[in-house]
Design an enzyme around this catalytic site. Structure first.
Site, short mmCIF file in Angstrom:
data_model
loop_
_atom_site.label_atom_id
_atom_site.label_comp_id
_atom_site.label_asym_id
_atom_site.label_seq_id
_atom_site.Cartn_x
_atom_site.Cartn_y
_atom_site.Cartn_z
N LYS A 182 0.79 -1.04 0.20
CA LYS A 182 0.11 -0.03 0.10
C LYS A 182 0.84 1.14 -0.01
CE LYS A 182 -1.54 3.17 2.73
NZ LYS A 182 -1.80 4.11 1.77
N GLU A 255 10.06 1.88 10.15
CA GLU A 255 11.25 2.78 10.11
C GLU A 255 10.27 3.94 10.19
OE1 GLU A 255 14.05 2.28 10.28
OE2 GLU A 255 14.20 0.34 9.82
N CYS A 289 13.83 11.18 5.80
CA CYS A 289 14.01 10.87 7.34
C CYS A 289 15.47 10.93 7.74
CB CYS A 289 13.65 9.47 7.36
SG CYS A 289 14.60 8.40 6.48
N GLU A 387 9.89 16.63 14.53
CA GLU A 387 10.31 16.64 12.96
C GLU A 387 9.64 17.51 12.14
OE1 GLU A 387 9.04 12.91 10.97
OE2 GLU A 387 11.33 12.82 10.17
N1 NAD Z 1 13.04 5.73 8.85
C1 NAD Z 1 12.89 5.55 7.40
O1 NAD Z 1 13.60 4.91 6.97
C2 NAD Z 1 12.17 6.50 6.88
C3 NAD Z 1 12.21 6.84 5.42
C4 NAD Z 1 11.24 7.55 4.86
C5 NAD Z 1 10.29 8.33 5.59
N2 NAD Z 1 10.10 8.23 6.80
C6 NAD Z 1 9.41 9.04 7.84
O2 NAD Z 1 8.08 9.09 6.88
C7 NAD Z 1 7.26 10.47 7.48
C8 NAD Z 1 6.62 10.85 6.04
O3 NAD Z 1 6.12 10.20 5.30
P1 NAD Z 1 4.45 9.88 5.15
O4 NAD Z 1 3.96 11.50 5.41
O5 NAD Z 1 3.99 9.21 4.13
O6 NAD Z 1 4.09 9.34 6.55
P2 NAD Z 1 2.69 8.53 7.20
O7 NAD Z 1 2.98 8.08 8.44
O8 NAD Z 1 1.56 9.73 7.08
O9 NAD Z 1 2.23 7.47 6.02
C9 NAD Z 1 3.11 6.40 5.51
C10 NAD Z 1 2.04 5.26 5.12
O10 NAD Z 1 1.40 4.81 6.23
C11 NAD Z 1 -0.08 4.83 5.62
N3 NAD Z 1 -0.81 4.92 6.78
C12 NAD Z 1 -1.42 6.19 7.42
N4 NAD Z 1 -2.13 5.84 8.56
C13 NAD Z 1 -2.26 4.48 8.46
C14 NAD Z 1 -3.02 3.53 9.50
N5 NAD Z 1 -3.52 4.00 10.38
N6 NAD Z 1 -2.64 2.34 9.35
C15 NAD Z 1 -1.89 1.89 8.42
N7 NAD Z 1 -1.13 2.61 7.38
C16 NAD Z 1 -1.26 4.02 7.85
C17 NAD Z 1 0.28 5.87 4.87
O11 NAD Z 1 -1.09 6.03 3.94
C18 NAD Z 1 1.17 5.77 4.08
O12 NAD Z 1 1.21 4.97 3.01
C19 NAD Z 1 8.30 11.24 8.21
O13 NAD Z 1 8.00 11.09 9.30
C20 NAD Z 1 9.67 10.58 7.85
O14 NAD Z 1 10.77 10.62 8.71
C21 NAD Z 1 11.02 7.38 7.44
N1 LIG Z 2 17.61 6.36 1.72
C1 LIG Z 2 17.46 7.68 2.07
C2 LIG Z 2 16.79 7.89 3.18
C3 LIG Z 2 15.27 7.29 3.48
C4 LIG Z 2 14.35 8.45 4.03
O1 LIG Z 2 13.71 9.03 3.91
C5 LIG Z 2 18.71 8.51 2.13
O2 LIG Z 2 19.55 7.88 1.33
O3 LIG Z 2 18.84 9.41 2.76
#
Ligand code: NAD
Ligand code: A1AUG
Length: 486
Positions: A182, A255, A289, A387
């Site tokens: 998803k 993550e 992130c 964040e």
């Molecule tokens: N640590 C990592 O590897 C990493 C990498 C990329 C992004 N991020 C984090 O992602 C965030 C940004 O992405 P975003 O805005 O898409 O995040 P988000 O949490 O809003 O959504 C992420 C995913 O979760 C789904 N989702 C939302 N509510 C849900 C629920 N109740 N149950 C199941 N799924 C649900 C969303 O539809 C989407 O597909 C930032 O906080 C960023 O730091 C982390």
């Molecule tokens: N792979 C990314 C981190 C993913 C998170 O948003 C990077 O290379 O910085």
């Protein structure tokens, strides 16, 4: 001329059991171009639980054959997917720039990274290492090998629309799992392009399925359905921690967010540090992130470093993501735009403005926000603790190395941290004392390589690392057989 199917992709249908299908209700959500919000790029199904359950059913049905497929044969399909991804770099990067606002230069790098990830895990088809330690009992042999978990659910964000699905799908597939993914709404066209490529590469029907729709229904169905044995989520900490409470009886990997520090010591090459921090904080408008959002600078070089940082940041080009020289395009959507601008206002009240940044024009002309630097920020302030996920960097003064480490660790997050120094003592001590899953010495906090384990501690990550060999540990379960021949 052959039609460019990816770039012109306007409909991201669900992919269930090898067929592209709309939502049962026929409802769709619009995918908006963040560079020009009046342009609708396409639509994506607004699905519900029923479609998700059918996708889980399809994945369950496909599992026995895929599990029985020789790992090298699974690997050959992943290798072919890598070739197709590479051959379509232009179209895929363009789609990413249009759907997510990622500047072309980084979008191209991401396409390359996705191809490499499929190649890397494809080659695991010849390895998938097991162990056979000697037994303490005469005549007994042990063999411990990897088995797939079964059906895995993948929930992904919008900021790495190709790379994140790839670094979850490729290890899951090589281990013999089947998938329901998803993607986030603002990444659906990219996700559909990737799923189409996997099918074209020869993946049997039902092995990868995709359903788009709200997290609260489609995502939740993946979280709570007992047929889903493994769940890998990337997204915000708030969503991730909510999922952790509801995902009962399955292997879960989360993550999540970050508030990543970059420490600058008195012996650092300040121009080099400024360039790396500026890239880490503002590349792709800080929507990573791994973005550096706190520069923690020892007082001896504090003012001088801020001068270098200001120059490095002023050189960044903000604008149309299709322009290959642009480093900061629009932020992804209206919600992000409004929340980043609100956080910037708070930041201005919590520190000294070095570069004001903010909206470059009216919202109707695109969700563009220029980089902002706010100095003299208290590490306990909202700006330093929450964040923002946008181009806002807080600069924090530290008395000395120990104080800098203390400030760096003073956060609920633990994803990545950087240090700029020429001292081995500082570097090694920082590596040992940092509470993050990733530590970078004289390197940006963002822009990591896929062949090393990736992930965070504390509220940034739960349930094991992604990428590199570590991902195989998440997507497989060890089975040990012990034999005594009679
Ligand atoms: N640590 C990592 O590897 C990493 C990498 C990329 C992004 N991020 C984090 O992602 C965030 C940004 O992405 P975003 O805005 O898409 O995040 P988000 O949490 O809003 O959504 C992420 C995913 O979760 C789904 N989702 C939302 N509510 C849900 C629920 N109740 N149950 C199941 N799924 C649900 C969303 O539809 C989407 O597909 C930032 O906080 C960023 O730091 C982390
Ligand atoms: N792979 C990314 C981190 C993913 C998170 O948003 C990077 O290379 O910085």
């Amino acid at each position: 001329m052959e039609e460019n199917v990816i770039e012109s992709q306007t409909e991201a249908l669900n992919f269930i059991g090898g067929e592209w299908v709309p939502a049962d209700s026929g409802e769709t959500s619009e995918v908006v171009n963040p560079s020009n919000p009046s342009e609708i790029l396409g639509t994506t199904p607004r699905s519900d639980r029923a479609e998700t359950e059918r996708a889980i059913e399809a994945a369950t049905k496909a599992l026995p054959d895929w599990k029985a497929t020789l790992p090298a044969s699974r690997g050959a399909i992943l290798m072919e997917a890598a070739n197709i991804i590479e051959s379509r770099e232009d179209e895929l990067a363009t789609l990413m720039a249009r759907e997510a606002g990622k500047p072309m230069k980084e979008a191209r790098m991401e396409v390359g990274r996705a191809a490499s990830i499929f190649r890397y895990y494809g080659s695991e088809g010849w390895r998938l290492d097991g162990i056979n330690p000697p037994s303490a009992r005469p005549g007994v042999t042990h063999a411990s090998m990897r088995e797939p978990l079964g059906v895995v659910g993948l929930i992904t964000p919008w900021n790495f629309p190709l790379a994140i699905p790839s670094w979850k799908m490729a290890p899951a597939l090589i281990c013999g799992n089947t998938i329901v993914i998803k993607p986030a709404a603002n990444a659906s066209l990219n996700a559909a392009a990737l799923v189409g490529i996997l099918s074209e590469a020869g993946l049997p029907d039902g092995v990868v399925n995709m359903v788009t729709g709200p997290g609260s229904t489609v995502g939740d169905a993946l979280v709570t359905d007992p047929r889903v044995k493994g769940l890998s989520f990337t997204g915000s900490t708030a969503t991730g921690l909510g999922i952790q409470e509801r995902a009962i009886g399955k292997k879960v990997q989360l993550e999540m967010g970050g508030k990543n520090p970059f420490v600058v010591m008195e012996d650092a090459d300040l121009a080099d540090a400024a360039a790396k921090i500026s890239f880490s904080a503002f590349g792709f408008a800080g929507e990573k992130c791994t973005a550096a959002s706190r520069a923690i600078v020892v007082e001896e070089v504090y003012d001088e470093f801020i001068g270098e940082l200001k120059s490095a940041t002023e050189a960044i080009k903000v604008g149309d993501p299709m322009d290959e020289d642009v480093a900061v395009g629009p932020v992804v959507n209206k919600d992000q735009y409004e929340s980043i601008l609100a956080a910037l206002e708070t930041a201005k009240g919590e520190g000294r403005v070095v570069i004001e940044g903010g909206a470059t024009g009216s919202e109707d002309e695109g969700y563009f926000i220029a980089p902002a630097i706010i100095a003299d920020v208290d590490n306990r302030s909202e700006t330093a603790q929450e964040e923002i996920f946008g181009p806002v960097l807080a600069v924090i003064k530290a008395r000395d190395f120990d104080h800098a480490v203390e400030l760096a660790n003073d956060t609920r997050y633990g994803l990545t941290a950087g240090i700029a120094t020429k001292s081995l003592r500082y570097a090694y001590e920082f590596m040992a004392r940092s509470e993050t899953g990733l530590v970078n010495v004289n390197l940006p906090t963002a822009g990591l390589e896929f062949q090393v384990p990736f992930g965070g501690n504390k509220e940034s990550g739960v349930g094991g690392r992604e990428q590199g060999p570590a991902a195989l540990d998440f997507y497989s379960a060890w089975k040990t057989v012990s034999v005594m021949p009679l």
